[in-house]
Motif scaffolding. Structure first.
Motif, PDB file in Angstrom:
ATOM      1  N   GLY A  99       0.724  -1.070  -0.030  1.00  0.00           N
ATOM      2  CA  GLY A  99      -0.149  -0.014   0.106  1.00  0.00           C
ATOM      3  C   GLY A  99       0.832   1.384   0.058  1.00  0.00           C
ATOM      4  O   GLY A  99       2.188   1.165  -0.149  1.00  0.00           O
ATOM      5  N   LYS A 100       0.333   2.271   0.265  1.00  0.00           N
ATOM      6  CA  LYS A 100       0.838   3.603   0.339  1.00  0.00           C
ATOM      7  C   LYS A 100       1.793   3.809   1.436  1.00  0.00           C
ATOM      8  O   LYS A 100       1.470   3.495   2.436  1.00  0.00           O
ATOM      9  CB  LYS A 100      -0.074   4.819   0.048  1.00  0.00           C
ATOM     10  CG  LYS A 100      -0.941   4.816  -1.074  1.00  0.00           C
ATOM     11  CD  LYS A 100      -1.730   5.789  -1.127  1.00  0.00           C
ATOM     12  CE  LYS A 100      -2.664   5.579  -2.418  1.00  0.00           C
ATOM     13  NZ  LYS A 100      -4.082   6.558  -2.456  1.00  0.00           N
ATOM     14  N   ILE A 101       2.760   4.610   1.250  1.00  0.00           N
ATOM     15  CA  ILE A 101       3.918   4.951   2.128  1.00  0.00           C
ATOM     16  C   ILE A 101       3.506   5.974   2.936  1.00  0.00           C
ATOM     17  O   ILE A 101       2.968   7.163   2.217  1.00  0.00           O
ATOM     18  CB  ILE A 101       5.215   5.090   1.427  1.00  0.00           C
ATOM     19  CG1 ILE A 101       5.824   3.702   0.953  1.00  0.00           C
ATOM     20  CG2 ILE A 101       6.079   5.330   2.648  1.00  0.00           C
ATOM     21  CD1 ILE A 101       6.929   3.724   0.222  1.00  0.00           C
ATOM     22  N   GLU A 102       3.325   5.970   4.319  1.00  0.00           N
ATOM     23  CA  GLU A 102       3.024   7.217   5.035  1.00  0.00           C
ATOM     24  C   GLU A 102       4.034   8.036   5.355  1.00  0.00           C
ATOM     25  O   GLU A 102       5.300   7.517   5.148  1.00  0.00           O
ATOM     26  CB  GLU A 102       2.206   6.754   6.282  1.00  0.00           C
ATOM     27  CG  GLU A 102       0.956   6.061   6.085  1.00  0.00           C
ATOM     28  CD  GLU A 102       0.475   5.700   7.029  1.00  0.00           C
ATOM     29  OE1 GLU A 102       0.579   5.771   8.387  1.00  0.00           O
ATOM     30  OE2 GLU A 102      -0.863   5.210   7.056  1.00  0.00           O
ATOM     31  N   PRO A 123       9.960   2.117   2.823  1.00  0.00           N
ATOM     32  CA  PRO A 123       9.114   1.157   2.061  1.00  0.00           C
ATOM     33  C   PRO A 123       8.971  -0.068   2.736  1.00  0.00           C
ATOM     34  O   PRO A 123       7.855  -0.920   2.897  1.00  0.00           O
ATOM     35  CB  PRO A 123       9.724   0.925   0.755  1.00  0.00           C
ATOM     36  CG  PRO A 123      10.663   2.182   0.550  1.00  0.00           C
ATOM     37  CD  PRO A 123      11.030   2.479   2.002  1.00  0.00           C
ATOM     38  N   ALA A 183       6.450   0.632   5.703  1.00  0.00           N
ATOM     39  CA  ALA A 183       5.090   0.603   5.266  1.00  0.00           C
ATOM     40  C   ALA A 183       4.526  -0.740   4.705  1.00  0.00           C
ATOM     41  O   ALA A 183       3.250  -0.977   4.929  1.00  0.00           O
ATOM     42  CB  ALA A 183       4.980   1.534   3.650  1.00  0.00           C
ATOM     43  N   GLU A 242       1.119  -2.552   6.302  1.00  0.00           N
ATOM     44  CA  GLU A 242       0.130  -2.768   5.361  1.00  0.00           C
ATOM     45  C   GLU A 242      -0.388  -4.441   5.645  1.00  0.00           C
ATOM     46  O   GLU A 242      -1.449  -4.760   5.413  1.00  0.00           O
ATOM     47  CB  GLU A 242       0.676  -2.466   3.928  1.00  0.00           C
ATOM     48  CG  GLU A 242       0.527  -1.251   3.700  1.00  0.00           C
ATOM     49  CD  GLU A 242      -0.977  -0.375   3.456  1.00  0.00           C
ATOM     50  OE1 GLU A 242      -1.923  -1.290   3.430  1.00  0.00           O
ATOM     51  OE2 GLU A 242      -0.971   0.862   3.415  1.00  0.00           O
ATOM     52  N   GLU A 298       7.736   1.470 -11.986  1.00  0.00           N
ATOM     53  CA  GLU A 298       7.120   2.784 -12.107  1.00  0.00           C
ATOM     54  C   GLU A 298       6.123   2.425 -13.063  1.00  0.00           C
ATOM     55  O   GLU A 298       6.666   1.940 -14.324  1.00  0.00           O
ATOM     56  CB  GLU A 298       7.911   4.011 -12.319  1.00  0.00           C
ATOM     57  CG  GLU A 298       7.176   5.333 -12.066  1.00  0.00           C
ATOM     58  CD  GLU A 298       7.842   6.399 -12.376  1.00  0.00           C
ATOM     59  OE1 GLU A 298       7.628   7.263 -13.429  1.00  0.00           O
ATOM     60  OE2 GLU A 298       8.858   6.541 -11.603  1.00  0.00           O
ATOM     61  N   VAL A 325       1.852   4.947 -10.325  1.00  0.00           N
ATOM     62  CA  VAL A 325       2.436   4.072  -9.425  1.00  0.00           C
ATOM     63  C   VAL A 325       3.766   3.740  -9.098  1.00  0.00           C
ATOM     64  O   VAL A 325       4.267   3.326 -10.295  1.00  0.00           O
ATOM     65  CB  VAL A 325       1.333   2.895  -9.226  1.00  0.00           C
ATOM     66  CG1 VAL A 325       1.912   1.778  -8.124  1.00  0.00           C
ATOM     67  CG2 VAL A 325      -0.134   3.230  -9.115  1.00  0.00           C
ATOM     68  N   LEU A 382       6.138   1.041  -7.505  1.00  0.00           N
ATOM     69  CA  LEU A 382       6.039  -0.084  -6.421  1.00  0.00           C
ATOM     70  C   LEU A 382       7.251  -0.740  -6.218  1.00  0.00           C
ATOM     71  O   LEU A 382       8.139  -1.065  -7.212  1.00  0.00           O
ATOM     72  CB  LEU A 382       5.232  -1.341  -7.546  1.00  0.00           C
ATOM     73  CG  LEU A 382       4.694  -2.522  -6.837  1.00  0.00           C
ATOM     74  CD1 LEU A 382       3.656  -1.993  -5.723  1.00  0.00           C
ATOM     75  CD2 LEU A 382       4.253  -3.502  -7.765  1.00  0.00           C
TER      76      LEU A 382
END
Length: 101
Positions: free
Chosen positions: A7-10, A15, A18, A22, A41, A49, A51
């Protein structure tokens, strides 16, 4: 389509951090993060995105569904039989190469 967990990195999160978060939030499991597979990418119609994919080893219970429709373990030799999201395909190909499939 299939995707690797993540998922998204806060803010202020690596990474790896995260991914651990997740996995805990979405699959109720914990893991040890291993070797970096690759970062790709991909541009979708909604945006770009990035990844980052890692090998992982479970350190506790098996993953459980909380918000996804399906989950499955797949042998490296069978990864290319699934319909993968485009951003995940380079990592799938790398895993298959790593396991010389």
């Amino acid at each position: 389509m299939w995707e690797f967990p993540g998922g998204k990195i806060e803010l202020d999160e690596s990474p790896e951090q995260a991914l651990l978060r997740e996995l805990d939030e979405e699959l109720l499991c914990s893991a040890e993060i291993g070797e970096h597979i690759q970062t790709t990418e991909h541009e979708y119609d909604f945006g770009i995105v990035i990844l980052t994919t890692y090998y992982c080893s479970l350190t506790g219970e098996e993953p459980r569904l909380t918000e996804h429709s399906a989950i499955r373990w797949v042998q490296a030799a069978e990864l290319d039989q699934l319909d993968w999201a485009p951003a995940d395909i380079p990592a799938v190909e790398q895993v298959m190469r790593d396991f010389q499939v």
